[in-house]
Design a protein around this motif. Structure first.
Motif, mmCIF file in Angstrom:
data_model
loop_
_atom_site.group_PDB
_atom_site.id
_atom_site.type_symbol
_atom_site.label_atom_id
_atom_site.label_comp_id
_atom_site.label_asym_id
_atom_site.label_seq_id
_atom_site.Cartn_x
_atom_site.Cartn_y
_atom_site.Cartn_z
ATOM 1 N N MET A 320 0.838 -1.198 0.000
ATOM 2 C CA MET A 320 0.000 0.000 0.000
ATOM 3 C C MET A 320 0.874 1.250 0.000
ATOM 4 S SD MET A 320 -3.216 -0.917 -0.097
ATOM 5 C CE MET A 320 -4.203 0.394 0.620
ATOM 6 N N THR A 321 1.906 1.261 -0.825
ATOM 7 C CA THR A 321 2.808 2.413 -0.878
ATOM 8 C C THR A 321 2.283 3.528 -1.775
ATOM 9 O OG1 THR A 321 4.064 1.591 -2.790
ATOM 10 C CG2 THR A 321 4.797 0.895 -0.579
ATOM 11 N N GLY A 322 1.355 3.210 -2.682
ATOM 12 C CA GLY A 322 0.899 4.176 -3.673
ATOM 13 C C GLY A 322 1.659 4.095 -4.979
ATOM 14 N N TRP A 323 2.684 3.255 -5.070
ATOM 15 C CA TRP A 323 3.392 2.983 -6.326
ATOM 16 C C TRP A 323 2.905 1.637 -6.834
ATOM 17 C CZ3 TRP A 323 7.528 4.172 -2.423
ATOM 18 C CH2 TRP A 323 7.757 5.540 -2.357
ATOM 19 N N ASP A 327 3.622 -2.168 -5.232
ATOM 20 C CA ASP A 327 2.555 -2.829 -4.480
ATOM 21 C C ASP A 327 2.159 -4.157 -5.116
ATOM 22 O OD1 ASP A 327 2.589 -0.717 -2.734
ATOM 23 O OD2 ASP A 327 0.886 0.321 -3.635
ATOM 24 N N ALA A 328 2.148 -4.211 -6.441
ATOM 25 C CA ALA A 328 1.820 -5.477 -7.116
ATOM 26 C C ALA A 328 2.856 -6.537 -6.790
ATOM 27 C CB ALA A 328 1.729 -5.251 -8.622
ATOM 28 N N CYS A 329 4.120 -6.158 -6.782
ATOM 29 C CA CYS A 329 5.178 -7.125 -6.462
ATOM 30 C C CYS A 329 5.041 -7.620 -5.025
ATOM 31 C CB CYS A 329 6.554 -6.500 -6.681
ATOM 32 S SG CYS A 329 7.002 -6.281 -8.415
ATOM 33 N N MET A 330 4.778 -6.710 -4.102
ATOM 34 C CA MET A 330 4.647 -7.119 -2.711
ATOM 35 C C MET A 330 3.426 -8.017 -2.514
ATOM 36 S SD MET A 330 5.844 -7.107 0.335
ATOM 37 C CE MET A 330 7.009 -5.759 0.588
ATOM 38 N N MET A 346 14.358 -4.650 -5.939
ATOM 39 C CA MET A 346 13.621 -3.387 -6.015
ATOM 40 C C MET A 346 12.853 -3.127 -4.721
ATOM 41 S SD MET A 346 10.436 -2.208 -8.427
ATOM 42 C CE MET A 346 9.341 -3.257 -7.459
ATOM 43 N N LEU A 347 12.153 -4.147 -4.198
ATOM 44 C CA LEU A 347 11.401 -3.956 -2.960
ATOM 45 C C LEU A 347 12.327 -3.516 -1.832
ATOM 46 C CD1 LEU A 347 8.885 -6.961 -2.889
ATOM 47 C CD2 LEU A 347 8.403 -4.566 -3.393
ATOM 48 N N VAL A 417 -3.256 -5.607 -8.076
ATOM 49 C CA VAL A 417 -3.824 -4.405 -7.452
ATOM 50 C C VAL A 417 -5.176 -4.152 -8.118
ATOM 51 C CG1 VAL A 417 -3.369 -2.006 -6.787
ATOM 52 C CG2 VAL A 417 -1.456 -3.546 -7.214
ATOM 53 N N PRO A 418 -6.188 -4.938 -7.766
ATOM 54 C CA PRO A 418 -7.466 -4.856 -8.477
ATOM 55 C C PRO A 418 -8.160 -3.512 -8.324
ATOM 56 C CG PRO A 418 -7.646 -6.262 -6.526
ATOM 57 C CD PRO A 418 -6.203 -5.991 -6.731
ATOM 58 N N GLU A 419 -7.780 -2.698 -7.326
ATOM 59 C CA GLU A 419 -8.369 -1.367 -7.206
ATOM 60 C C GLU A 419 -8.127 -0.548 -8.471
ATOM 61 O OE1 GLU A 419 -5.818 -1.680 -3.409
ATOM 62 O OE2 GLU A 419 -6.116 -2.928 -5.184
#
Length: 517
Positions: A320-323, A327-330, A346-347, A417-419
């Motif tokens: 939930m970083t906004g990037w 976020d998809a990777c995490m 990268m993470l 990130v389905p949002e």
């Protein structure tokens, strides 16, 4: 073997197989007690998790069936290992303990010291065998690569003939994660443990999945398919490093015997893969040589440079970083227990630079999420990606550019990130720039349905880079860094890479594993 022959204990740790198992091969002529101890205190350490234990339990269940075919019931006990070993010794009269050397976390390092003290006090001969190219005691790094090659060229060790087990020991149950009190850790996409899954994964990589390896390894979706996916099996020892290397080299030799038109991209792919097996042991050797680097920076000038921030760490850990690409990777990692190496880097780098979090804080989060957690690789890499080794290039990843490079069409982001599923492609990698009306149309209001970025990633990266370079300019920094290089730096002298590796190295324009701002 006679009834009067005292038994030996083969203590299994992260070597859950019977093939290429040096302690089992050395146990000939004696009754053998294969013993695995589930240590509740170990599983309460902050770097371990239920997903790792679930993988382990599957490995143990399959190993138990495999050892029974050799006439060896696997004995499983839960408790303190010294107390368990003493109980088994007292019941059976065992006078020898055989095991592989383990380069684990600091807790296992301290535990092994207690086992050594117990063995000396009880007159039990404890013999440890090398499992990988990692050397114990550590030797000079010069010549390490040649010694690694010689070790890996040895024939696979097979269990000694005629092994038998003393009677009277209850095999014991394999406890569940719930019985150990482990926190719930849903991981629906986790790889399955056990030797059979390991062999199937190795075969499918060498024969079917591996040809696009070089190009696919950098992207998270393609990497999940075309990387070897052997890492959890190497971490828990359902495969030995030697058998993976030898199987890969045999496959490479068979490909080279084909006409050039029939080889495809396979030779370059397998040459690249085999080279990374050497790096596997190279990194573990660092922790073997200096166990404290699990908790202390390689270069002490970096100790205390960053400050803990629970809110930032929690947002990063939850995806939930906004990037969106970060976020998809995490979130993918949380659901599967695996992520390709570049995205792991990268993470870690985003946590260390843009979010300015201490490497130990973010490293513990990742350790628990990786099913394939290998302390000897994990902690040196955490420090390498955070620039605290003192000898590595500063690698700062641009989280937007990484997404554009490795998920250009946004399919990976939309999956995890389905949002953002309805966000237009133009804004998908930087949704905070999307006009309010388009946010409403996409059903994703930034700041409500999906967070705004925690920081300005460009400004934060610039400030972090300046701070790290400021440390590098301090008096005495270089002298300490030179000592670190002598102790831990790579040694490849005397090993000539295959022609395909040299050609691939010339073609690659990105040797740093990261990208400029």
């Amino acid at each position: 073997m006679t009834d009067a022959t005292p038994p030996c204990i083969v203590w299994l740790k992260r070597d859950l197989r019977s093939t290429d198992h040096a302690p089992l091969a050395a146990a000939g002529g004696r009754p053998v007690i294969p013993l695995y101890v589930v240590e509740p205190e170990l599983w309460r350490q902050p770097d371990l998790s239920a997903r790792q234990y679930a993988f382990l339990a599957e490995c143990l269940a399959e190993l138990r069936a495999d050892l029974l075919r050799l006439g060896l019931p696997l004995v499983v006990r839960t408790g303190d290992v010294v107390e368990v070993l003493e109980d088994v010794r007292a019941r059976t009269g065992a006078v020898a303990l055989l095991s592989h050397a383990e380069t684990g976390n600091l807790w296992t390092f301290a535990r092994d010291r207690r086992v050594a003290a117990w063995a000396r006090a009880r007159g039990v001969a404890w013999q440890e065998f090398r499992q990988t190219g990692v050397e114990r005691p550590p030797r000079e790094r010069d010549g390490w690569a040649r010694r690694w090659e010689r070790f890996m060229r040895r024939p696979l060790a097979e269990p000694a003939a005629g092994l038998g087990a003393p009677g009277g020991l209850d095999p014991g149950d394999i406890p569940t994660p719930e019985q150990l009190g482990l926190a719930a850790d849903p991981c629906p996409g986790r790889q399955r443990g056990g030797r059979q899954a390991a062999l199937e994964t190795l075969h499918s990589f060498l024969e079917e999945r591996g040809e696009p390896y070089q190009r696919a390894m950098s992207a998270p979706a393609a990497g999940a398919r075309h990387c070897s996916r052997l890492s959890p099996h190497l971490a828990f020892g359902t495969l030995s490093m030697r058998e993976v290397l030898q199987a890969g080299e045999a496959r490479l030799a068979a490909l080279r015997a084909l006409p050039p038109a029939e080889r495809g991209r396979w030779p370059a792919a397998l040459s690249s893969f085999l080279g990374r097996l050497r790096w596997h042991c190279h990194f573990i050797q660092k922790l073997e040589s200096e166990p404290c680097i699990e908790q202390a920076s390689f270069h002490p000038a970096y100790d205390g440079l960053r400050r803990s921030d629970e809110a930032r760490l929690a947002a990063w850990a939850a995806g939930m970083t906004g990037w969106p690409f970060v976020d998809a990777c995490m979130r993918s990692l949380r659901a599967t227990g695996w992520l390709n190496f570049r995205m792991r880097a990268m993470l870690m780098a985003v946590a260390s630079y843009q979010l300015w979090l201490p490497w130990r804080d973010s490293g513990l989060v990742l350790a628990r999420l990786f099913t394939d957690y290998e302390p000897g690789i994990h902690w040196p890499q955490c420090q390498m990606q955070s620039a605290t080794t003192g000898i590595n290039t500063i690698r700062i990843y641009n989280p937007v550019k990484q997404g554009l490079d490795h998920d250009a069409d946004g399919a990976f982001i939309r999956r995890w990130v389905p949002e953002l599923a309805r966000v237009p492609a133009r804004w998908l990698h930087q949704p905070w720039r999307m006009p309010p009306l388009q946010q409403a149309d996409a059903g994703c209001v930034i700041g409500r349905d999906y967070p705004t970025p925690l920081v300005d990633h460009v400004a934060a990266a610039r400030a972090a880079r300046d701070a790290v370079w400021q440390v590098r300019r301090t008096p005495g920094y270089r002298e300490i860094a030179d000592a670190i290089q002598r102790r831990h730096g790579s040694r490849r002298s005397g090993i000539t890479p295959p022609a395909e590796r040299r050609a691939a190295a010339r073609r690659r324009a990105d040797p740093q594993l990261g990208l400029d701002l």
